[in-house]
Design a protein around this motif. Structure first.
Motif, PDB file in Angstrom:
ATOM      1  N   VAL A  74      -9.596  23.678  22.933  1.00  0.00           N
ATOM      2  CA  VAL A  74      -9.622  23.793  24.385  1.00  0.00           C
ATOM      3  C   VAL A  74      -9.834  22.399  24.945  1.00  0.00           C
ATOM      4  O   VAL A  74     -10.804  21.728  24.605  1.00  0.00           O
ATOM      5  CB  VAL A  74     -10.756  24.740  24.848  1.00  0.00           C
ATOM      6  CG1 VAL A  74     -10.813  24.804  26.362  1.00  0.00           C
ATOM      7  CG2 VAL A  74     -10.587  26.127  24.248  1.00  0.00           C
ATOM      8  N   LYS A  75      -8.919  21.977  25.801  1.00  0.00           N
ATOM      9  CA  LYS A  75      -9.017  20.665  26.422  1.00  0.00           C
ATOM     10  C   LYS A  75      -9.274  20.882  27.904  1.00  0.00           C
ATOM     11  O   LYS A  75      -8.551  21.651  28.547  1.00  0.00           O
ATOM     12  CB  LYS A  75      -7.734  19.866  26.202  1.00  0.00           C
ATOM     13  CG  LYS A  75      -7.464  19.599  24.725  1.00  0.00           C
ATOM     14  CD  LYS A  75      -6.225  18.783  24.514  1.00  0.00           C
ATOM     15  CE  LYS A  75      -6.016  18.551  23.018  1.00  0.00           C
ATOM     16  NZ  LYS A  75      -4.943  17.588  22.763  1.00  0.00           N
ATOM     17  N   LEU A  76     -10.300  20.214  28.425  1.00  0.00           N
ATOM     18  CA  LEU A  76     -10.638  20.376  29.826  1.00  0.00           C
ATOM     19  C   LEU A  76     -11.322  19.145  30.378  1.00  0.00           C
ATOM     20  O   LEU A  76     -11.689  18.251  29.626  1.00  0.00           O
ATOM     21  CB  LEU A  76     -11.489  21.625  30.044  1.00  0.00           C
ATOM     22  CG  LEU A  76     -12.655  21.934  29.108  1.00  0.00           C
ATOM     23  CD1 LEU A  76     -13.839  21.053  29.357  1.00  0.00           C
ATOM     24  CD2 LEU A  76     -13.047  23.387  29.285  1.00  0.00           C
ATOM     25  N   TYR A  77     -11.439  19.116  31.698  1.00  0.00           N
ATOM     26  CA  TYR A  77     -12.164  18.011  32.324  1.00  0.00           C
ATOM     27  C   TYR A  77     -13.592  18.005  31.837  1.00  0.00           C
ATOM     28  O   TYR A  77     -14.205  19.061  31.648  1.00  0.00           O
ATOM     29  CB  TYR A  77     -12.178  18.158  33.838  1.00  0.00           C
ATOM     30  CG  TYR A  77     -10.910  17.768  34.559  1.00  0.00           C
ATOM     31  CD1 TYR A  77      -9.822  17.192  33.918  1.00  0.00           C
ATOM     32  CD2 TYR A  77     -10.804  17.987  35.925  1.00  0.00           C
ATOM     33  CE1 TYR A  77      -8.681  16.838  34.613  1.00  0.00           C
ATOM     34  CE2 TYR A  77      -9.658  17.643  36.629  1.00  0.00           C
ATOM     35  CZ  TYR A  77      -8.606  17.068  35.964  1.00  0.00           C
ATOM     36  OH  TYR A  77      -7.476  16.729  36.664  1.00  0.00           O
ATOM     37  N   ALA A  78     -14.157  16.840  31.683  1.00  0.00           N
ATOM     38  CA  ALA A  78     -15.553  16.693  31.276  1.00  0.00           C
ATOM     39  C   ALA A  78     -16.474  17.215  32.369  1.00  0.00           C
ATOM     40  O   ALA A  78     -16.104  17.254  33.543  1.00  0.00           O
ATOM     41  CB  ALA A  78     -15.856  15.228  31.004  1.00  0.00           C
ATOM     42  N   ILE A 114     -13.864  22.096  21.554  1.00  0.00           N
ATOM     43  CA  ILE A 114     -13.649  21.746  22.954  1.00  0.00           C
ATOM     44  C   ILE A 114     -13.598  20.229  23.052  1.00  0.00           C
ATOM     45  O   ILE A 114     -14.492  19.536  22.567  1.00  0.00           O
ATOM     46  CB  ILE A 114     -14.753  22.321  23.847  1.00  0.00           C
ATOM     47  CG1 ILE A 114     -14.672  23.859  23.813  1.00  0.00           C
ATOM     48  CG2 ILE A 114     -14.634  21.796  25.271  1.00  0.00           C
ATOM     49  CD1 ILE A 114     -15.734  24.577  24.613  1.00  0.00           C
ATOM     50  N   GLU A 115     -12.532  19.741  23.671  1.00  0.00           N
ATOM     51  CA  GLU A 115     -12.359  18.312  23.898  1.00  0.00           C
ATOM     52  C   GLU A 115     -12.382  18.069  25.396  1.00  0.00           C
ATOM     53  O   GLU A 115     -11.664  18.726  26.144  1.00  0.00           O
ATOM     54  CB  GLU A 115     -11.028  17.836  23.313  1.00  0.00           C
ATOM     55  CG  GLU A 115     -10.934  17.991  21.807  1.00  0.00           C
ATOM     56  CD  GLU A 115      -9.589  17.548  21.251  1.00  0.00           C
ATOM     57  OE1 GLU A 115      -8.765  16.979  22.004  1.00  0.00           O
ATOM     58  OE2 GLU A 115      -9.363  17.780  20.057  1.00  0.00           O
ATOM     59  N   GLU A 116     -13.217  17.132  25.815  1.00  0.00           N
ATOM     60  CA  GLU A 116     -13.349  16.831  27.230  1.00  0.00           C
ATOM     61  C   GLU A 116     -12.656  15.520  27.578  1.00  0.00           C
ATOM     62  O   GLU A 116     -12.662  14.578  26.779  1.00  0.00           O
ATOM     63  CB  GLU A 116     -14.826  16.739  27.609  1.00  0.00           C
ATOM     64  CG  GLU A 116     -15.567  18.044  27.424  1.00  0.00           C
ATOM     65  CD  GLU A 116     -16.996  17.929  27.864  1.00  0.00           C
ATOM     66  OE1 GLU A 116     -17.359  18.584  28.847  1.00  0.00           O
ATOM     67  OE2 GLU A 116     -17.743  17.166  27.209  1.00  0.00           O
ATOM     68  N   PHE A 117     -12.092  15.479  28.777  1.00  0.00           N
ATOM     69  CA  PHE A 117     -11.365  14.305  29.242  1.00  0.00           C
ATOM     70  C   PHE A 117     -11.752  13.991  30.675  1.00  0.00           C
ATOM     71  O   PHE A 117     -11.993  14.902  31.471  1.00  0.00           O
ATOM     72  CB  PHE A 117      -9.845  14.557  29.200  1.00  0.00           C
ATOM     73  CG  PHE A 117      -9.334  14.782  27.813  1.00  0.00           C
ATOM     74  CD1 PHE A 117      -8.831  13.727  27.073  1.00  0.00           C
ATOM     75  CD2 PHE A 117      -9.372  16.035  27.227  1.00  0.00           C
ATOM     76  CE1 PHE A 117      -8.365  13.926  25.779  1.00  0.00           C
ATOM     77  CE2 PHE A 117      -8.916  16.241  25.935  1.00  0.00           C
ATOM     78  CZ  PHE A 117      -8.414  15.183  25.207  1.00  0.00           C
TER      79      PHE A 117
END
Length: 76
Positions: free
Chosen positions: A6-10, A43-46
């Motif tokens: 899951v990639k989402l805003y930090a 989960i990866e935050e960007f």
């Protein structure tokens, strides 16, 4: 052995991320017919300013053959 990224805003709390992982796991178990122990979720935050180049372009724009749900937004 489904593994979901899951990639989402930090900015989500650890509790929110745990809840996301729990709900994604439930959905995978129900739809893929596997046991909960077979599922892993990361989960990866960007940062919002990195989304276009680090997520939208490589994962969405350049990989339409793997995209089963298209976003309803244009890249930032």
């Amino acid at each position: 052995m489904p593994h979901v990224i899951v990639k989402l805003y930090a900015g989500r709390s650890d509790q929110q991320k745990a809840r996301i992982a729990e709900e994604v796991t439930k959905a995978i178990v129900a739809s893929a017919g596997c046991g909960e122990a077979a599922v892993s979720v990361s989960i990866e935050e960007f940062a919002p300013e990195d989304w276009g180049e680090q997520v939208y372009r490589p994962d969405i724009l350049e990989r339409p053959d793997t995209l089963y749900k298209k976003p309803g937004y244009s890249p930032p």
